[in-house]
Design a protein around this motif. Structure first.
Motif, mmCIF file in Angstrom:
data_model
loop_
_atom_site.group_PDB
_atom_site.id
_atom_site.type_symbol
_atom_site.label_atom_id
_atom_site.label_comp_id
_atom_site.label_asym_id
_atom_site.label_seq_id
_atom_site.Cartn_x
_atom_site.Cartn_y
_atom_site.Cartn_z
ATOM 1 N N ALA A 37 24.670 35.397 -7.580
ATOM 2 C CA ALA A 37 24.251 36.287 -8.095
ATOM 3 C C ALA A 37 23.207 36.270 -8.966
ATOM 4 N N ASP A 38 22.139 36.018 -8.244
ATOM 5 C CA ASP A 38 20.715 35.504 -9.070
ATOM 6 C C ASP A 38 19.947 36.881 -9.471
ATOM 7 N N VAL A 39 20.615 37.665 -10.313
ATOM 8 C CA VAL A 39 20.041 38.768 -10.834
ATOM 9 C C VAL A 39 19.926 38.437 -12.200
ATOM 10 N N LEU A 59 32.095 33.646 -7.435
ATOM 11 C CA LEU A 59 30.722 34.393 -7.962
ATOM 12 C C LEU A 59 29.882 33.028 -8.852
ATOM 13 N N LYS A 60 28.799 32.639 -8.119
ATOM 14 C CA LYS A 60 28.048 31.893 -8.874
ATOM 15 C C LYS A 60 27.239 32.549 -9.732
ATOM 16 N N THR A 61 26.889 32.069 -10.787
ATOM 17 C CA THR A 61 25.957 32.649 -11.714
ATOM 18 C C THR A 61 24.634 31.381 -12.074
ATOM 19 N N HIS A 62 23.511 31.933 -12.530
ATOM 20 C CA HIS A 62 22.684 31.039 -13.369
ATOM 21 C C HIS A 62 22.493 32.084 -14.671
ATOM 22 N N ILE A 63 23.190 31.630 -15.273
ATOM 23 C CA ILE A 63 23.518 32.493 -16.736
ATOM 24 C C ILE A 63 22.087 32.457 -17.414
ATOM 25 N N GLU A 90 29.396 28.359 -12.835
ATOM 26 C CA GLU A 90 28.057 28.412 -13.432
ATOM 27 C C GLU A 90 27.195 27.273 -12.962
ATOM 28 N N ASP A 91 26.069 27.783 -12.152
ATOM 29 C CA ASP A 91 25.245 26.722 -11.245
ATOM 30 C C ASP A 91 24.485 26.050 -12.305
ATOM 31 N N ARG A 92 24.861 25.284 -13.198
ATOM 32 C CA ARG A 92 24.067 24.653 -14.290
ATOM 33 C C ARG A 92 23.400 23.529 -13.823
ATOM 34 N N LYS A 93 23.875 22.752 -13.017
ATOM 35 C CA LYS A 93 23.494 21.737 -12.453
ATOM 36 C C LYS A 93 23.102 20.593 -13.609
ATOM 37 N N PHE A 94 24.024 20.087 -14.496
ATOM 38 C CA PHE A 94 23.912 19.243 -15.314
ATOM 39 C C PHE A 94 23.393 17.874 -14.866
ATOM 40 N N MET A 150 20.945 18.348 -1.073
ATOM 41 C CA MET A 150 20.384 19.829 -1.331
ATOM 42 C C MET A 150 19.944 20.414 -0.160
ATOM 43 N N SER A 151 19.489 21.770 -0.421
ATOM 44 C CA SER A 151 19.078 22.371 0.532
ATOM 45 C C SER A 151 17.655 22.669 0.977
ATOM 46 N N SER A 152 16.944 22.199 -0.219
ATOM 47 C CA SER A 152 15.385 22.153 -0.348
ATOM 48 C C SER A 152 14.619 21.041 0.424
ATOM 49 N N GLY A 208 10.267 26.170 -0.299
ATOM 50 C CA GLY A 208 10.979 25.028 0.261
ATOM 51 C C GLY A 208 12.656 25.202 0.491
ATOM 52 N N GLN A 209 13.083 26.209 0.391
ATOM 53 C CA GLN A 209 14.366 26.530 0.595
ATOM 54 C C GLN A 209 14.447 26.693 2.224
ATOM 55 N N GLN A 210 15.477 26.046 2.500
ATOM 56 C CA GLN A 210 16.082 26.068 4.172
ATOM 57 C C GLN A 210 17.054 26.779 4.330
ATOM 58 N N TYR A 211 17.367 27.535 5.124
ATOM 59 C CA TYR A 211 18.427 28.523 5.858
ATOM 60 C C TYR A 211 19.321 27.758 6.920
ATOM 61 N N LEU A 212 20.439 27.782 6.848
ATOM 62 C CA LEU A 212 21.424 27.685 8.174
ATOM 63 C C LEU A 212 22.314 28.850 8.189
ATOM 64 N N VAL A 228 25.911 32.359 -0.743
ATOM 65 C CA VAL A 228 24.687 33.068 -0.159
ATOM 66 C C VAL A 228 24.217 34.017 -1.456
ATOM 67 N N GLY A 229 22.738 33.864 -1.590
ATOM 68 C CA GLY A 229 22.043 34.734 -2.659
ATOM 69 C C GLY A 229 21.304 35.709 -1.995
ATOM 70 N N ARG A 230 19.990 35.723 -1.775
ATOM 71 C CA ARG A 230 18.946 36.781 -1.572
ATOM 72 C C ARG A 230 19.760 37.567 -0.314
ATOM 73 N N GLY A 231 20.184 36.879 0.535
ATOM 74 C CA GLY A 231 20.770 37.631 1.828
ATOM 75 C C GLY A 231 21.819 38.753 1.512
HETATM 76 P P1 BMP Z 1 19.339 31.945 -1.798
HETATM 77 O O1 BMP Z 1 20.479 32.199 -0.828
HETATM 78 O O2 BMP Z 1 18.820 33.478 -2.344
HETATM 79 O O3 BMP Z 1 18.382 31.119 -1.369
HETATM 80 O O4 BMP Z 1 19.791 31.380 -3.229
HETATM 81 C C1 BMP Z 1 20.649 30.045 -3.009
HETATM 82 C C2 BMP Z 1 21.341 29.708 -4.424
HETATM 83 O O5 BMP Z 1 21.839 28.387 -4.313
HETATM 84 C C3 BMP Z 1 20.328 29.418 -5.629
HETATM 85 O O6 BMP Z 1 21.212 30.181 -6.733
HETATM 86 C C4 BMP Z 1 20.359 28.105 -5.615
HETATM 87 O O7 BMP Z 1 19.978 27.602 -7.109
HETATM 88 C C5 BMP Z 1 21.355 27.560 -5.262
HETATM 89 N N1 BMP Z 1 21.370 26.214 -4.681
HETATM 90 C C6 BMP Z 1 20.450 26.116 -3.377
HETATM 91 O O8 BMP Z 1 19.703 26.900 -2.885
HETATM 92 N N2 BMP Z 1 20.152 24.700 -2.691
HETATM 93 C C7 BMP Z 1 20.941 23.779 -3.289
HETATM 94 O O9 BMP Z 1 20.756 22.460 -2.555
HETATM 95 C C8 BMP Z 1 21.522 23.736 -4.476
HETATM 96 C C9 BMP Z 1 21.856 25.143 -5.020
HETATM 97 O O10 BMP Z 1 22.774 25.174 -6.028
#
Ligand code: BMP
Length: 259
Positions: A37-39, A59-63, A90-94, A150-152, A208-212, A228-231
């Motif tokens: 919920a990246d709003v 529900l995943k947040t970025h508070i 909470e997706d804080r990624k410590f 990571m997905s990036s 750099g985000q990559q979707y499957l 799923v975020g922006r989807g």
């Molecule tokens: P979107 O579906 O809009 O691309 O959002 C992906 C969400 O997942 C974002 O909140 C991002 O911080 C998180 N995320 C990611 O995209 N790739 C990772 O490897 C790890 C993540 O937490």
């Protein structure tokens, strides 16, 4: 003979209360969808959580991207989590030393440990990060995910990084319940594999985000939950979109059961 365990089977197996609740919820609500919920306003976060709540297990947040944060927000969000039966992550990624993350987790403006059932951490700093988080989270029955892959595009979590992350998790299985990952790391059914970077069609964004697809993640790569975020958040109708991802994710799971 059943070869693949259902989410319900795995709920019975795992000992951590958060993992147990998660697998039970997935089975009961027939969903392996986590909403990212990246709003950026509290009102929008609550609106989304209430509307999409019936279709998600997490529900995943970025508070820290909420521009009008007040403690009431997480209080209201917790009520919605109870109403709809989802967990807050909470997706804080410590990513710091144990002593620092302990404070970041429990204190500051957000007091994350008070309201977030699940948090995540990079394995990069070494096991002290899990030890520090654990000192705060264990007594509150909280759970942690380690970021293994990571997905990036171009990310540096390659080679033996994921394997070393798995080993770190194994040494802290009273607190770590699974991974943020792009592929399955272990056949042990206790671990939850959660995968971001999901849309209904393959693709990428401009940063750099990559979707499957849900099918690739759940059926081919054998992960458990799609994030799923922006989807969903950028769809014309977020509920219609959430239903589509719920269905795609769950059908992929049913297909994997038949494998
Ligand atoms: P979107 O579906 O809009 O691309 O959002 C992906 C969400 O997942 C974002 O909140 C991002 O911080 C998180 N995320 C990611 O995209 N790739 C990772 O490897 C790890 C993540 O937490």
């Amino acid at each position: 003979i059943k070869r693949v365990l259902t989410y319900g089977d795995r709920a019975k197996l795992c000992s951590h209360s958060v993992a147990k609740f998660l697998f039970t919820t997935m089975e009961d609500k027939q969903t392996n969808l986590a909403l990212s919920a990246d709003v950026t306003t509290g009102a929008e976060l609550l609106r989304l959580a209430d509307a999409v709540g019936p279709h998600i297990c997490i529900l995943k947040t970025h508070i820290d991207i909420i521009s009008d944060f007040k403690p009431d927000l997480v209080h209201d969000l917790s009520h919605l989590a109870e109403k709809h039966g989802f967990l807050i992550f909470e997706d804080r990624k410590f990513a710091d030393i144990g002593n620092t993350v302990k404070h970041q987790y429990s204190s500051g403006v957000y007091r994350i440990s008070d309201w977030s059932h699940i948090i995540n951490a990079h394995a990069l700093p070494g096991p002290g990060i899990v030890q520090g988080l654990k000192e705060v989270g264990l007594v509150k029955d909280r759970a942690c995910l380690l970021i293994a892959e990571m997905s990036s595009k171009g990310n540096l979590a390659t080679g033996d990084y994921a394997k070393a992350t798995l080993k770190m998790a194994e040494e802290h299985d009273d607190f770590v319940i699974g991974f943020i990952t792009q592929s399955k790391l272990s056949n042990d059914p206790n671990w939850v594999h959660i995968t971001p970077g999901v849309k209904l069609t393959r693709g990428k964004d401009s940063l750099g985000q990559q979707y499957l697809t849900p099918r690739e993640v759940i059926c081919d790569k054998e992960c458990d939950i799609i994030i799923v975020g922006r989807g969903i958040t950028e769809a014309e109708d977020s509920v219609v979109a959430a239903k589509a991802f719920q269905e795609a994710g769950y059908n992929a799971y049913l297909e994997r059961m038949q494998k």
